[in-house]
Motif scaffolding. Structure first.
Motif, PDB file in Angstrom:
ATOM      1  N   GLU A 197     -25.300  -6.861   7.195  1.00  0.00           N
ATOM      2  CA  GLU A 197     -24.835  -5.554   6.699  1.00  0.00           C
ATOM      3  C   GLU A 197     -24.761  -4.553   7.831  1.00  0.00           C
ATOM      4  O   GLU A 197     -23.787  -3.799   7.961  1.00  0.00           O
ATOM      5  CB  GLU A 197     -25.832  -5.010   5.655  1.00  0.00           C
ATOM      6  CG  GLU A 197     -25.449  -5.307   4.245  1.00  0.00           C
ATOM      7  CD  GLU A 197     -26.302  -4.530   3.238  1.00  0.00           C
ATOM      8  OE1 GLU A 197     -26.020  -4.698   2.047  1.00  0.00           O
ATOM      9  OE2 GLU A 197     -27.208  -3.787   3.637  1.00  0.00           O
TER      10      GLU A 197
ATOM     11  N   LYS B 241     -17.440  -1.660  12.162  1.00  0.00           N
ATOM     12  CA  LYS B 241     -16.434  -0.698  11.692  1.00  0.00           C
ATOM     13  C   LYS B 241     -16.263   0.457  12.680  1.00  0.00           C
ATOM     14  O   LYS B 241     -15.273   1.197  12.593  1.00  0.00           O
ATOM     15  CB  LYS B 241     -16.849  -0.121  10.342  1.00  0.00           C
ATOM     16  CG  LYS B 241     -16.569  -1.052   9.193  1.00  0.00           C
ATOM     17  CD  LYS B 241     -16.939  -0.408   7.867  1.00  0.00           C
ATOM     18  CE  LYS B 241     -16.831  -1.452   6.781  1.00  0.00           C
ATOM     19  NZ  LYS B 241     -17.539  -1.051   5.561  1.00  0.00           N
TER      20      LYS B 241
ATOM     21  N   GLU C  24     -21.861  -5.370   9.980  1.00  0.00           N
ATOM     22  CA  GLU C  24     -20.579  -4.990   9.383  1.00  0.00           C
ATOM     23  C   GLU C  24     -20.332  -3.499   9.541  1.00  0.00           C
ATOM     24  O   GLU C  24     -19.233  -3.058   9.892  1.00  0.00           O
ATOM     25  CB  GLU C  24     -20.562  -5.370   7.896  1.00  0.00           C
ATOM     26  CG  GLU C  24     -20.154  -6.823   7.671  1.00  0.00           C
ATOM     27  CD  GLU C  24     -20.527  -7.336   6.276  1.00  0.00           C
ATOM     28  OE1 GLU C  24     -20.593  -6.515   5.328  1.00  0.00           O
ATOM     29  OE2 GLU C  24     -20.753  -8.554   6.145  1.00  0.00           O
ATOM     30  N   ARG C  25     -21.397  -2.718   9.308  1.00  0.00           N
ATOM     31  CA  ARG C  25     -21.249  -1.263   9.455  1.00  0.00           C
ATOM     32  C   ARG C  25     -20.952  -0.919  10.906  1.00  0.00           C
ATOM     33  O   ARG C  25     -20.123  -0.071  11.197  1.00  0.00           O
ATOM     34  CB  ARG C  25     -22.550  -0.557   9.033  1.00  0.00           C
ATOM     35  CG  ARG C  25     -22.768  -0.434   7.549  1.00  0.00           C
ATOM     36  CD  ARG C  25     -23.851   0.602   7.224  1.00  0.00           C
ATOM     37  NE  ARG C  25     -25.089   0.409   7.941  1.00  0.00           N
ATOM     38  CZ  ARG C  25     -26.112  -0.327   7.502  1.00  0.00           C
ATOM     39  NH1 ARG C  25     -26.028  -0.954   6.341  1.00  0.00           N
ATOM     40  NH2 ARG C  25     -27.213  -0.452   8.218  1.00  0.00           N
TER      41      ARG C  25
END
Lengths: 484, 448
Positions: free
Chosen positions: B210, B217, B213-214
């Motif tokens: 997670e 970005k 993924e953040r």
């Protein structure tokens, strides 16, 4: 206790803890025999490690850079599979002279009567002036009764001992640690106060108890507990043909039990020892003569005696009651042809209390890590089929007893099997309406499927493709399950 | 001009370094007050010359996920007959004899442990072949339990990984993420030391993914960032927190971070790593956590005076100087003795009246001993500081055979001074130029 002193004691204690912790079972013993610090010790270590260090120095007059190796219980060893290393350390001018000691474990080698066969090592100068005596080490390692893991474990323990000894001698004076006469006196005196203060959480009074060991020997105890003093008088305890503990080992058992009952960290040294007096009759198994095998005494009798003391204290305060459990390890040994034997062990579940369930595969009295399955299979002609918790409702209650474990070994070559079941054929009792636990078991299943249940201890031949299954005891539960 | 950014994400702090040629810029921020993205944006606004940068990221999150038991549910598949083996060998917490010690809390949910019918022998030969059909029933079961992560550990898989690979292929095909114990390089025959890595990675996977993924970005959210690369170590999420260690220079280092103290020597290696759950079979640069950590708690000890306990508080709520906690820590002791400025970045976070509160707390802990004595809480704080530094000196001496150490990290200036003062000639202590060791190492761009 004066604040200044307490702050200094804390500094000393932390220093000694940081020094000893990497060594595992270890201690610092003054030349006058008093224990300055003990770390990571099991029951028997608490009493025998100081005696061991003292003996080594008495016989060998150790100098800087010397290391003594010994395992003989008559000179302070616990048992033959737990050798001890001792080396002197210099703490600076005006500071007491001391010995740094550490103990390591090797694989036990048993005869069919369950006596330890490991090589008996009297106090031996294994390192002199910093030079390892390779000839002595080679002679030890080549002896048929020397465990295969002796040399690597010796080297690991010796390397750690060397580092710690160098650190002690360099850092002690430089870091402002002062154990000159008055400071030492205060340290011991205040340690005794800390121990006495902790004892206040235990009940006071006197009680008499009696029990029989798994093999029938009678143990008697008169326990006197007051605010600052505990007396364990074992007068009337019998001798045993099977269990033997030295006097110092028994002292360690009593001290270790007391420490286990206290819910706080206590500085372990001769100061805190002063609250305890242990009386063991000559001729009893708790005050054994030299040259007897102490293996079963250390691994089976010591935990039983410890639990016996806990039960005695619980008579004075029923809140301390616990259910019954197997207290030491059950073990077995496979002796294959032309190879040193394989030794393995497992614990049962621990006792339940009014408020807490027992732990699975655990005893408060036995330290040690399980052997790797892959290493066992790599080194010996066996294949483990299972290492799993025992199934079934045994030991259920408001607090469940800890569960035992099942280990099954398939033999890939014939062997002589020697075994010992902790708890014998007794089912650990549940308390206050809870279910009893399950007893330890061992059986052999032949290639044709026939199952032979074995006695609690013994020795027999087993064949290729036989499966030997060892199941350790599940403890009894505590309290009745409340119905909804 | 192209830049390289190194970003170290801790549990509560983020540390960033930017390098281009000889230019080196830094920033540190407290994430509860300024998010990761906000902090990064603010830095790039302050330095408009950075118009194009590759970002390399390392995360310390794994430590905290384990510490706080925040990880995801995962399934553990092992050789049938050995389902409980990993849990039964969890270490107990207390070293002194105790009637009721506790095992380290398991990461495994008992209901998600499955024994698989297969067996490999000690030479790598297959004794019982794996039947893939056996695994079909598990798919539905795991989907119903919303489990996405699977750890696999079979006996002797380091000799023959065929069965583990079959399981991995089967479940990956169904959309699960699978970690096999044979995925990790192994040097010894110890199934537990090998299995633990796949277990730990499965546990922390979800949270770290997670975070990744953040962080990935950022490339689309922040125009200056052209590439985002995550630093791994042996392909392990859990071990990625040590990935930066390999990029350091010679000799032993005492890293004095705000969240963690660490002794390490990237010129030397160790073949096992100790953790709360037991030993891990993995080769890493030589490293060890010190027994004193920045947020080590202070509590009443057996001598009836404050002493360091075993727990660490972390930064939620954090040391008392931040104004939220009631329990003093080592950072609070440093704060009392040396003032907020000595704590660098933390000085901006300290709250009014913290000093008074810490002194009062120490007094309360020692009041039985303080009666009629002419010592005060500051004397206690000084004594605690001596105990801590002594302990660190001892550990450094054991770690560093040539008796020298380089202090790095944000607390390096203060700690190096304290070590020098206490150790004297016993230890040669030097201090790094700046406190951004980890992020600088990342920005330097060597491969993990």
């Amino acid at each position: 206790m004066k604040l200044q002193n307490c702050l200094h004691h804390q500094k000393v204690h932390r220093f000694l803890h940081t020094l000893c912790a990497p060594l595992g079972v270890s201690g610092i013993i003054l030349l006058d025999g008093r224990s300055l610090h003990l770390e990571n010790c099991g029951l028997v270590d608490l009493g025998t490690l100081p005696f061991c260090a003292e003996s080594a120095h008495k016989y060998l007059r150790l100098k800087a850079g010397d290391v003594a190796l010994l395992n003989d219980p008559s000179t302070g060893g616990s048992c033959l599979s737990e050798p001890t290393l001792v080396t002197p350390i210099y703490l600076g001018p005006g500071q007491p002279e001391a010995l740094l000691t550490t103990r390591f474990s090797v694989a036990p080698i048993l005869d069919p009567q369950l006596n330890e066969k490991n090589l008996r090592i009297p106090p031996t100068p294994i390192v002199v002036g910093g030079q390892l005596n390779e000839a002595i080490l080679a002679a030890i390692s080549q002896h048929p009764d020397c465990a295969t893991d002796f040399v690597p474990r010796f080297h690991m323990a010796y390397a750690k001992l060397q580092s710690a000894a160098r650190l002690a001698s360099a850092a002690f004076p430089a870091l402002g640690i002062d154990l000159s006469r008055n400071h030492l006196k205060n340290y011991f005196a205040d340690s005794k106060i800390v121990m006495s203060r902790a004892l206040a959480e235990l009940p006071s009074g006197e009680t008499q108890v009696q029990m029989n060991l798994a093999t029938g020997e009678r143990v008697k105890l008169v326990l006197e507990m007051s605010e600052d003093h505990v007396i364990c008088d074992f007068a009337g305890t019998e001798n045993s043909s099977r269990f033997h503990l030295t006097n110092s080992a028994t002292f360690g058992v009593c001290l270790g039990t007391l420490l286990a009952l206290l819910h706080q960290e206590i500085p372990i040294n001769s100061g805190s020892f002063q609250v305890l007096e242990v009386r063991t009759p000559l001729g009893s198994f708790l005050n054994a003569k030299p040259n007897v095998s102490t293996f079963l005494g250390v691994f089976s009798a010591a935990p039983q005696v410890a639990q016996f003391i806990v039960n005695a204290v619980a008579k004075l305060n029923p809140r301390l009651r616990r259910s019954e459990a197997a207290l030491g390890p059950s073990f077995l040994q496979f002796q294959f042809a032309s190879q040193k034997p394989m030794f393995d062990w497992a614990l049962g579940g621990s006792a339940a209390t009014p408020n807490m369930p027992g732990e699975d595969m655990f005893s408060p009295w036995h330290k040690g890590t399980q052997l790797s399955i892959e290493q066992l299979e790599r080194n010996f002609p066996i294949q483990l089929q299972t290492c799993a918790l025992r199934a079934g409702p045994a030991g259920t209650g408001k607090s469940k007893g800890g569960t035992g474990i099942v280990k099954s070994y398939r033999l890939l070559a014939p062997a002589k099997l020697t075994w010992w079941l902790e708890c014998g054929k007794a089912r650990p009792e549940g308390v206050d309406g809870a279910k009893d636990g399950s007893m330890s078991e061992i059986y052999v299943t032949g290639k044709d499927g026939t199952k032979q249940e074995l006695e609690p201890f013994g020795s027999m031949d087993v064949a290729t493709d036989d499966v030997v299954t060892l199941a350790t005891a599940t403890a009894g539960g505590f309290g009745q399950v409340e119905e909804i | 001009m192209s830049w390289k950014l190194g970003l170290n994400i801790g549990a509560s702090f983020a540390e960033l370094s930017a390098q281009s040629g000889n230019q080196l810029l830094h920033k540190r921020w407290f994430m509860p007050k300024q998010s990761l993205v906000e902090g990064l944006r603010a830095f790039l606004q302050e330095h408009p010359q950075i118009n194009s940068a590759e970002l390399r990221v390392c995360s310390q999150l794994a430590d905290w996920v384990l510490e706080k038991r925040m990880g995801a549910n995962f399934a553990w598949l092992c050789t049938a007959g050995f389902e409980g083996w990993a849990r039964l060998n969890l270490p107990f917490r207390r070293s002194q004899l105790s009637l009721e010690p506790k095992r380290a809390a398991p990461l495994l949910d008992k209901d998600l442990v499955f024994g698989i019918g297969e067996r490999v022998d000690s030479r790598g030969g297959i004794v019982k072949p794996l039947q893939i059909e056996e695994l079909e029933f598990l798919v539905t079961k795991l989907e119903l339990a919303s489990v996405k992560e699977i750890a696999v550990g079979f006996l002797h898989s380091h000799l023959n990984a065929k069965h583990e690979k079959m399981v991995a292929q089967f479940f990956s095909g169904k959309g699960f993420r699978v970690r096999c114990s044979s995925d990790y390089p192994s040097s010894d025959h110890d199934e537990l030391a090998r299995w633990r890595l796949s277990i730990l990675d499965s546990y922390v996977n979800h949270d770290l993914l997670e975070q990744r993924e953040r962080t990935a970005k950022l490339k689309s959210e922040i125009p200056q960032i052209t590439q985002v690369q995550f630093c791994d170590f042996h392909g392990s999420f859990f071990l990625s927190q040590f990935a930066w260690v390999q990029n350091l220079s010679d000799g032993p280092i005492f890293h004095c971070g705000l969240e963690r103290f660490l002794l390490l020597d990237s010129q030397d290696t160790q073949t096992s790593l100790a953790c709360e759950f037991g030993t891990l079979d993995v080769t890493t640069p030589k490293l060890t956590l010190t027994s004193i950590q920045p947020t080590q708690v202070v509590q009443k000890g057996p001598w009836n005076v404050p002493e360091f306990g075993e727990k660490q508080l972390g930064f939620e709520p954090g040391p008392m100087l931040l104004g939220k906690s009631l329990v003093p820590t080592f950072l609070d002791i440093l704060f009392l003795l040396h003032g907020s400025e000595s704590l660098g970045f933390l000085s901006g976070l300290s709250q009014e009246k913290s000093e008074k509160r810490i002194l009062e707390t120490l007094f309360t802990m020692a009041k039985d001993q303080l009666k009629n004595q002419d010592l005060d809480s500051r004397a206690i704080a000084q004594s605690l500081s001596d105990v801590a530094v002594n302990s660190l000196v001892q550990q450094i001496l054991l770690f560093s055979p040539d008796k020298s150490v380089l202090c790095t990290g944000p607390l390096a200036p203060l700690m190096s001074e304290k070590l020098r003062a206490q150790a004297g000639e016993l230890l040669e202590v030097s201090c790094a130029d700046h406190g951004f060791t980890i992020s600088t190492a990342l920005a330097a761009g060597a491969d993990a």
